[in-house]
Write an enzyme that holds these catalytic residues in place. Structure first.
Site: not given
Ligand SMILES: Cc1ncc(C[n+]2csc(CCOP(=O)(O)OP(=O)(O)O)c2C)c(N)n1
Ligand SMILES: [Mg+2]
Lengths: 355, 329
Positions: A86, A155
């Site tokens: 971000e 959230h």
């Molecule tokens: C700082 C932040 N940016 C965006 C999000 C929205 N978001 C939640 S889960 C996710 C994907 C994260 O992927 P990863 O770290 O690979 O974990 P996975 O869901 O695959 O277990 C996103 C973009 C968030 N929760 N926090």
């Protein structure tokens, strides 16, 4: 419309799109989500300097499905998926704006904007002034905001009031279909950074488009319901709650005026005072926490500018001062609701419990 | 990548790991149904396919070790020993939940198990893990801190800042990157200029390796090795656990970004199949064993649901409790 990932299903959130409308919708009806998409498409068509970037805006179609289909239409240069970074992509938006482009940066939700707060506050908001007017940042940031969907403490923030504290930023909040469709163009026309806050509970809101309306400003508040007895001052996701409360109050013989602020910075003092001077009573409804809230600022301005026109102390309905809890009964108890608004209005009018 | 030598795998050990993975699978599958029944709400991120990471890692860690996790943490919590009843009650939003219904699926906490929570901000847990490890080091505690995060977190500044700090101060942190190839709809190679997560960690002078995250023995062995080195004072380490999530990112992800064939291919190398195939081939288990463990898992989930259904709600009058420490806390 496939369900966007970040959205609970219809049964748990009355804000989901209907699976397939049985009857063809009237051409003048539109969802808030579709109106936002129409605004993005129009902006991308109107100006080759405009591009959209953010997490999952492209291939995924946007976490709230706002940008769905835009990647196919405009390609990956202009519908730019970013990594989870971000601070970097908001900062890059600032740089691109300074460099002559017109970026629209989507931060998935205001909760994650905290990772970019340094860029927004220390760079976007300051460059113009601290460069002695040499640099301007014509950047638009779109963010989802708000609680009400059992997403818990990390959230569910409503931090637009925080951002409205910062000189150098402009804060606009579309709460109607027309504003969802038209505010983006006004924001892009601004030479200064504009944050557009979209309350997540509004995405599935449906309403009529005003025929012939093609442009709005982001300077003025609007009267969404005229009334004589009290000014209900609100914005964003609390607008539908205030309108619902106003309906109930009308059945009880109380006629409230509902003011949609639309712009949180600058605040439209003239519109607020005009309404308050007519009704002589005010209640401010704000999903932020009460202490140091936008509601506190508005209340103070009313006291400063219209004190002698008031027949009662100004009151507020805000969110309880807790990180938003997950359990529904606790979350509901924490947030402004039509019931709490009705009760507060009756309190200001000295009518106590609804009879 | 390295697998545990077959010779070390006993029937008892293998069945214990299988039983743990089946518990998690049964729990997640039931959560999926309960979401449809509106018993569970909010965001729900299931870990089907990633059970070997949770179970292998927790087996290799000890009770003094601290755990920091993400919003996809049901498996981590269950494998750590957080009671299934308390986890299910949390998802119901009940007072008997492990966070008293205030956290929900993304915020499971159980400090008695040194389970320092699910975190819903991507990469938000890494700096906290560094601090827990700093406390362990300065207090000469025996434990280390294990921190789970996804591949998506690797793009965040907090990942880089935390790895550097941990290495600079030689802290007892084990970074466990659960690489399931996607962060929501964004494939790793569309988010990273360098997709080798272990290589990034080496850039900060951490010991780092990639592990087959579908092989529970391999995960257990790698975590045990890394933990032993950290306990011996070698400083932090990172393991990249290569896995795959079988279900959508959360409950309403139309999965436009990946095709069914890819999911099917990964399901064929899922952690349950991988383990049972190997154990059966080595003559260490039978189909009956599988059925028995599966039935036990189902019974435990049934009991957890019954517990959650019957559990009380937190009174609304208590809404503003716990915002600050209470007297005597
Ligand atoms: C700082 C932040 N940016 C965006 C999000 C929205 N978001 C939640 S889960 C996710 C994907 C994260 O992927 P990863 O770290 O690979 O974990 P996975 O869901 O695959 O277990 C996103 C973009 C968030 N929760 N926090
Ligand atoms: Mg991932």
């Amino acid at each position: 419309m496939p369900n966007p990932v970040h959205e609970p299903p219809r049964a748990m959130n009355d804000a989901r799109p209907p699976a397939a409308a049985a009857t063809a919708p009237s051409p003048m009806r539109q969802s808030y989500r579709d109106a936002l998409r129409e605004a993005l498409r129009a902006a991308l068509h109107a100006d080759p300097r405009v591009f959209l970037m953010g997490e999952d805006v492209g291939r995924y179609g946007g976490s709230y499905a706002v940008s769905k289909g835009l990647l196919e239409e405009f390609g990956p240069e202009r519908i730019r998926d970013t990594p989870l970074a971000e601070s970097a992509f908001v900062g890059a938006g600032i740089g691109a704006a300074i460099g002559g482009l017109r970026p629209i940066v989507e931060i998935m939700t205001v909760n994650f904007s905290l990772l970019a707060l340094d860029q927004i506050m220390n760079n976007a908001a300051t460059y113009s002034h601290m460069s002695g007017g040499q640099i301007h940042v014509p950047l638009v940031i779109r963010l989802a905001t708000g609680a009400g969907r059992q997403l818990g403490a990390q959230h569910s923030h409503s931090l637009e009031g925080w951002y409205a504290h910062i000189p150098g930023l402009r804060i606009a909040v579309p709460a109607t279909i027309d504003d969802a469709r038209c505010m983006l163009a006004a924001a892009l026309a601004s030479p200064d950074p504009v944050l557009l806050f979209e309350h997540a509970a509004l995405y599935n809101l449906e309403g009529e488009r005003t025929p012939g309306l093609t442009a709005v400003d982001i300077d003025h508040a609007a009267v969404r319901r005229p009334g004589r007895d009290l000014s209900l001052i609100t914005y964003g996701g609390s607008l539908p709650k205030c309108l619902a409360a106003a309906e109930r109050l009308a059945e009880q013989g109380v006629d409230v005026e509902v003011i949609d602020l639309r712009s949180l910075r600058p605040l439209d003092d003239a519109a607020i005072m005009d309404s308050v001077r007519r009704t002589r009573r005010a209640l401010v409804v704000d999903e932020g926490w009460r202490s140091g809230s936008l509601a506190a600022e508005i209340t103070t301005r009313i006291v400063e500018q219209a004190f002698y026109d008031l027949d009662a102390p100004v009151a507020r309905v805000c969110t309880a001062e807790v990180p938003i809890p997950y359990a529904k009964h606790l979350e509901d108890a924490a947030l402004p609701s039509p019931e709490r608004i009705v009760a507060a209005v009756r309190g200001v009018l000295g009518r106590g419990e609804a009879g | 990548m390295s697998a545990a030598p077959e010779a070390l795998v006993t029937r008892e050990h293998g069945l214990a790991l299988l039983g743990e993975m089946l518990r998690i699978r049964a729990f997640e599958d039931r959560c999926y149904r309960l979401y449809g029944e509106l018993k569970i709400r909010g965001f729900l991120h299931l870990c089907n396919g990633e059970e070997a990471v949770a179970v292998g890692a927790m087996r290799a860690l000890g009770p003094d070790d601290a755990i920091v996790s993400t919003y996809r943490e049901h498996g981590h919590a269950l494998a750590r020993g957080v009671p299934m009843t308390a986890v299910m009650a949390e998802l119901y939003g009940k007072q008997s939940g492990c966070s008293r219904g205030r956290g929900g699926s993304m915020h499971l906490f159980d400090v008695a198990k040194r389970f320092y929570g699910g975190n819903a901000i991507v990469a938000g847990g890494l700096p906290v893990a560094v601090g827990l490890a700093l406390a362990q080091k300065l207090r000469s505690a025996t434990g280390l801190t294990a921190c789970f995060f996804g591949d998506g977190a690797v793009a965040e500044g907090e990942f880089h800042e935390s790895l550097n700090l941990a290495a600079l101060w030689r802290l007892p942190v084990l970074f466990l990157c659960e690489n399931n190839l996607y962060g929501m709809g964004t494939a790793l190679d569309r988010a990273e200029s360098e997709v080798d997560v272990a290589a990034k960690a080496r850039g900060y002078r951490l010991e780092a390796a990639a592990v087959d995250g579908m092989d529970v023995f391999a995960v257990e062995a790698a975590v045990a090795r890394a933990a032993a080195a950290i306990r011996a004072g070698a400083g932090p380490a990172l393991l990249e656990l290569r896995t795959y999530r079988f279900r959508a990112h959360s409950m309403f992800d139309p999965q436009l970004y990946r095709d069914k064939a890819e999911i099917d291919a990964w399901q064929k190398k899922g952690p349950l199949i991988t383990l049972t195939t190997r154990m059966k081939a080595a003559g260490l288990m039978t189909e009956d064993d599988y059925r028995r463990l599966d039935a036990a898992a189902a019974a435990e989930v049934d009991a957890a649901v019954a517990f959650a259904e019957a559990a009380p709600w937190e009174p609304i009058a208590d809404l503003e409790r716990f915002v600050y420490a209470e007297p005597g806390a």
